[in-house]
Design a protein around this motif. Sequence first.
Motif, PDB file in Angstrom:
ATOM      1  N   SER A  44       0.611  -1.191  -0.246  1.00 51.92           N
ATOM      2  CA  SER A  44       0.014  -0.020  -0.211  1.00 51.92           C
ATOM      3  C   SER A  44       0.339   1.146  -0.305  1.00 51.92           C
ATOM      4  O   SER A  44       0.253   2.325  -0.135  1.00 51.92           O
ATOM      5  N   GLY A  45       1.913   0.887   0.358  1.00 53.30           N
ATOM      6  CA  GLY A  45       2.975   2.184  -0.019  1.00 53.30           C
ATOM      7  C   GLY A  45       3.178   2.834   1.231  1.00 53.30           C
ATOM      8  O   GLY A  45       4.073   3.440   2.116  1.00 53.30           O
ATOM      9  N   HIS A  46       2.681   2.186   2.884  1.00 54.29           N
ATOM     10  CA  HIS A  46       2.246   2.982   3.944  1.00 54.29           C
ATOM     11  C   HIS A  46       3.751   2.158   4.968  1.00 54.29           C
ATOM     12  O   HIS A  46       4.126   0.834   4.289  1.00 54.29           O
ATOM     13  N   PHE A  63       2.278   6.492   6.616  1.00 55.10           N
ATOM     14  CA  PHE A  63       1.014   6.615   5.998  1.00 55.10           C
ATOM     15  C   PHE A  63       2.117   6.624   4.835  1.00 55.10           C
ATOM     16  O   PHE A  63       2.865   7.518   4.615  1.00 55.10           O
ATOM     17  N   ARG A  64       1.270   6.551   3.585  1.00 56.66           N
ATOM     18  CA  ARG A  64       2.231   6.500   2.162  1.00 56.66           C
ATOM     19  C   ARG A  64       1.784   7.984   1.815  1.00 56.66           C
ATOM     20  O   ARG A  64       3.296   8.409   1.270  1.00 56.66           O
ATOM     21  N   THR A  65       0.969   8.920   2.458  1.00 56.71           N
ATOM     22  CA  THR A  65       0.706  10.684   1.673  1.00 56.71           C
ATOM     23  C   THR A  65       1.852  11.139   2.837  1.00 56.71           C
ATOM     24  O   THR A  65       2.445  11.944   1.997  1.00 56.71           O
ATOM     25  N   ASP A  66       2.134  10.551   3.959  1.00 52.68           N
ATOM     26  CA  ASP A  66       3.663  11.104   4.776  1.00 52.68           C
ATOM     27  C   ASP A  66       4.757  10.648   4.471  1.00 52.68           C
ATOM     28  O   ASP A  66       5.932  11.721   3.863  1.00 52.68           O
ATOM     29  N   GLN A  68       5.542   9.776   1.204  1.00 54.36           N
ATOM     30  CA  GLN A  68       6.114  10.766   0.682  1.00 54.36           C
ATOM     31  C   GLN A  68       6.080  12.179   0.484  1.00 54.36           C
ATOM     32  O   GLN A  68       7.690  12.544  -0.140  1.00 54.36           O
ATOM     33  N   ARG A  69       6.186  12.547   1.708  1.00 58.78           N
ATOM     34  CA  ARG A  69       6.832  13.913   1.844  1.00 58.78           C
ATOM     35  C   ARG A  69       7.999  13.542   2.371  1.00 58.78           C
ATOM     36  O   ARG A  69       8.753  15.334   2.798  1.00 58.78           O
ATOM     37  N   GLN A  70       8.187  12.932   3.098  1.00 57.33           N
ATOM     38  CA  GLN A  70      10.142  13.196   3.629  1.00 57.33           C
ATOM     39  C   GLN A  70      11.454  12.775   2.251  1.00 57.33           C
ATOM     40  O   GLN A  70      10.980  12.574   1.134  1.00 57.33           O
ATOM     41  N   ASP A 100       4.732  11.646  11.014  1.00 58.84           N
ATOM     42  CA  ASP A 100       3.859  12.648   9.936  1.00 58.84           C
ATOM     43  C   ASP A 100       5.239  13.494   9.477  1.00 58.84           C
ATOM     44  O   ASP A 100       5.493  13.754   8.119  1.00 58.84           O
TER      45      ASP A 100
END
Lengths: 401, 65
Positions: A44-46, A63-66, A68-70, A100
Motif C-alpha cells: 500500500s506504500g505505508h 502512511f504513504r502520503t506522509d 512521500q513528503r519525507q 508525519d
Amino acid sequence: MFDIPSTLTITELTQYIRELFASDSRLGDVWVTGEVSNMRRAASGHCYFTLKDGGAELKCVLFRTDAQRQTAIPRDGDSIMAHGSIQVYVANGVYQLYVDRVRPVGVGDLYLQFEQLKQKLASEGLFDEERKRPLPLFPHKIGIVTSADAAAFQDVQNVLRRRYPLVEVILAPTLVQGADAPPKIVAALKALNQRDDLDAILVCRGGGSIEDLWAFNDERVARAIVASKVPVVSGVGHETDFTIADFAADLRAPTPSAAAELLTPDSYELRQRVLRYRRDLDDIISTLVGEKRRDLEDIDRTLKRASPAAQIRAYQQRLDDWNTRMIAAQRGRLAILRERLLSKQSALVSASPQAILNRGYAMVRRAADQSRVNAAADLRSNESIILQFHDGERKATSNSS
Amino acid sequence: MTNLTELTFEAAYNELEQIIAQLDSGELSLDDSVALFERGRQLATHCQSLLDNAELRVTQISVDG
C-alpha cells in the motif's frame, strides 16, 4: 445469589483507552528519538517500523502520503527523530506513533544552532536592510566564490554568457561543503577583497541536503560577507533553502543561476534599448530639421513682405490704378461734354429762322435794301417788300393800314 | 568627449541616454543638436558592437588559506 460484576466488552474498553489517549494534548504532538528496526514497507506504500532505545520500544506507522513528503525513508539502524501523534489501534489493542515527519538525529541540533546564530547576528544588526548595498547596474568585473568544478559555477557562467558577456569573472575557488569549507570560503572572500577592481561578489553553491549547505550557516562566513568592500549576492542551494549567508548578503538569490541574473543586466534588453535610442535620435533630428525648415520658410515670407520690391510693385499698381481711373474719368467728362454739345446743337437748330419758317411763319424784308422789317409801323404805304417763306420768296406791296 | 573606442559599455550607454535627454529638452541650437546627434549615433553603434563582440572572460585566482 451471586454478585455479578459489571463488565465491559474488549471493544468498549479499548475504545475508552483510545479516547483517553486522544484527549491528551501531549500525546497528540510529540517528537521522539530512537533507532529504527523492523522497517517494513507494505504494498500500500505505508511504512511500519519500531523505534527503540535501550529501555523500550514504540510501534510506528508512516502512511504513504506522509512517507512521500519525507526527504529520506528511515532504514533499519538509523537514528531518527520522528514527529506525530500517539494513538490506539483498536483492532490490535496497541498504541503506536502515527509519524508525519522524520529527521535524522543531529539535524534538530543543527536547526537549533541555525536559529541561535541567526538571532545573534540579527541582534547585531548584520542583517539590517539599511546595511544592504545596491548592486551596480553594469558590473565590469565580478568575483565568484564557489567550487571550480561545481555544476553551479557552470550554470553561473552560462547565464553570464547569455545575459551579459561584457562582464569579467574572477573566480576564487573554494570548498563549499564540509568542516573545512567555512575558512576556505572566508579566505576566498578575503582574496577577492584585496583587489580593487571588483563591482560585486557572488557566493554560490548548488543544491544539497541541509548538512551539505551547512558551511553557509557559519558565523565566520556571515561576518566575511558583511565585511566585504563590494556588495555580495548569495545563491545557495534551492529556492526553499535559506542560509545565514543569505541573510548576511546584500541580496539573496534563490539559486546560483538566479544570482547571476540578478547581478547583470540583460544584454538583449540593452540591445533593444540602444536600438530605440537610435530611432529616437533619428526622430528628434528629423523633427528638428523640419521645424527649422518651417522657420526658414516663415522668415522668407516675412522678408518678401518687407522687401522694397513689393513696395514698388504696390506703388506701381496704385499708379496703374490711378491712371485707369483718370482715363475713365476723362472719358466720362468728354462724354458729358459731347452730350451737352449735341443738345445745344439741336436747340440751335430748332431756334434757326429756317426752322421758324418751316413752322408756317414768313419773314418781311424791304425790296429796296433787303433790310428786315420787324414791325408794321416801320412800313410805309405802297412800299415794295419781299415775303420770304420756308420754300421761297414772293414780292408784295404794303397797303395802308 | 572621450575617444569612442575607449568607452566602456556603461559609459557609452549612459552618455547616449544623456544625449537623448538633452535633445529631448529642445533647448539647443541646430548646430549643437546635429553635433549631439552625430555623437549619439556613434555611441549607439559602439554599444551594439561591444555587445556583438563580447566574450565572457574568466580568470581564476589562487586563494591562500
